[in-house]
Design a protein around this motif. Structure first.
Motif, short mmCIF file in Angstrom:
data_model
loop_
_atom_site.label_atom_id
_atom_site.label_comp_id
_atom_site.label_asym_id
_atom_site.label_seq_id
_atom_site.Cartn_x
_atom_site.Cartn_y
_atom_site.Cartn_z
N LYS A 52 6.03 -6.87 -5.63
CA LYS A 52 5.38 -6.50 -6.89
C LYS A 52 4.90 -5.07 -6.74
O LYS A 52 4.24 -4.73 -5.74
CB LYS A 52 4.21 -7.43 -7.19
N VAL A 53 5.24 -4.24 -7.71
CA VAL A 53 4.83 -2.84 -7.70
C VAL A 53 4.08 -2.50 -8.97
O VAL A 53 4.23 -3.17 -10.00
CB VAL A 53 6.03 -1.87 -7.55
N SER B 217 5.58 4.78 -7.72
CA SER B 217 5.23 3.35 -7.65
C SER B 217 4.43 3.08 -6.40
O SER B 217 4.61 3.74 -5.37
CB SER B 217 6.49 2.48 -7.63
N GLU B 218 3.56 2.08 -6.50
CA GLU B 218 2.78 1.61 -5.35
C GLU B 218 3.11 0.15 -5.13
O GLU B 218 3.10 -0.66 -6.07
CB GLU B 218 1.28 1.77 -5.62
N LEU B 219 3.39 -0.22 -3.87
CA LEU B 219 3.69 -1.61 -3.55
C LEU B 219 2.38 -2.40 -3.44
O LEU B 219 1.53 -2.07 -2.62
CB LEU B 219 4.47 -1.72 -2.25
N GLY C 292 0.80 -1.23 0.00
CA GLY C 292 0.00 0.00 0.00
C GLY C 292 0.83 1.27 0.00
O GLY C 292 0.29 2.35 -0.30
N ASP C 293 2.11 1.16 0.32
CA ASP C 293 2.96 2.35 0.31
C ASP C 293 3.11 2.89 -1.10
O ASP C 293 3.18 2.12 -2.07
CB ASP C 293 4.36 2.04 0.87
N ILE C 294 3.19 4.21 -1.22
CA ILE C 294 3.43 4.87 -2.49
C ILE C 294 4.77 5.58 -2.41
O ILE C 294 5.05 6.29 -1.44
CB ILE C 294 2.29 5.86 -2.82
N TYR C 295 5.59 5.36 -3.42
CA TYR C 295 6.93 5.92 -3.47
C TYR C 295 7.02 6.90 -4.63
O TYR C 295 7.11 6.49 -5.79
CB TYR C 295 7.97 4.80 -3.64
N THR D 81 16.03 4.28 -7.37
CA THR D 81 16.40 4.82 -6.06
C THR D 81 15.44 4.37 -4.95
O THR D 81 15.87 4.06 -3.85
CB THR D 81 16.41 6.36 -6.10
N ASP D 82 14.16 4.30 -5.27
CA ASP D 82 13.14 3.99 -4.26
C ASP D 82 12.75 2.53 -4.21
O ASP D 82 12.34 2.03 -3.17
CB ASP D 82 11.87 4.80 -4.55
#
Length: 178
Positions: free
Chosen positions: A132-133, A114-116, A22-25, A83-84
């Motif tokens: 998976k992103v 990107s979102e995990l 759910g994290d967004i990078y 980088t992320d």
């Protein structure tokens, strides 16, 4: 001469343990695509479609100008995410569902995030996990120009190679002896 040189490690990227579903990078760097980028990449990859490098030809299409080679867009947005997302990747397992909802033109600036979506332990390698992103690239107008799924094996903390710092320490040690 300072014999007390210490290496101050910079950003080493995320390890498997750092990812949460759910994290967004947001990837920090945008990149303006130039005519040279488009022509070189197109010719380097032997893409012979003139819509990428022939202004006379592309002026006659519905776009009226050259389109940026879509494989360049995949490579650029993947690179922006390193980088992320993949600084500590052991292996890419695949890109899936690549979509190009809007064209990229020379002069566009591309940004990305990107979102995990998924995270799991590797069944075959205890030193890595699998993530998976979904990655999105968008232009200066906020239009999504690419989206794709990417699956990777990511090193767990303390399992990634660290050869560069080890080599630098040898250089510093040698320098301090001179």
């Amino acid at each position: 001469m300072n014999n007390n040189k210490q290496i101050k490690s910079g950003w080493k990227g995320r390890f498997y343990e750092d990812f949460e579903v759910g994290d967004i990078y947001p990837h920090p760097l945008g990149r303006t695509v130039t005519q040279v980028d488009n022509i070189w990449f197109t010719l380097l990859t032997q893409n012979t479609n003139p819509i990428h490098f022939d202004e006379f030809y592309s002026a006659q299409t519905e776009f009226g100008r050259p389109l940026v080679d879509s494989t360049f867009t995949v490579a650029l947005v993947t690179g922006q995410s390193v980088t992320d997302i993949s600084q500590n990747v052991m292996a890419n397992l695949g890109w899936d569902e690549i979509r190009l909802p809007n064209p990229v033109f020379e002069g566009d600036t591309i940004y990305s995030y990107s979102e995990l979506l998924e995270k799991r332990e590797s069944k075959s390698r205890p030193n890595v996990g699998i993530i998976k992103v979904k990655t999105y690239g968008y232009n200066q107008e906020g239009k999504i120009v690419i989206e794709f799924l990417r699956t990777m094996m990511v090193y767990k903390r303390d399992h990634a190679p660290d050869a560069a710092n080890e080599l630098l320490q040898k250089v510093l040690d040698k320098d301090s002896k001179n």
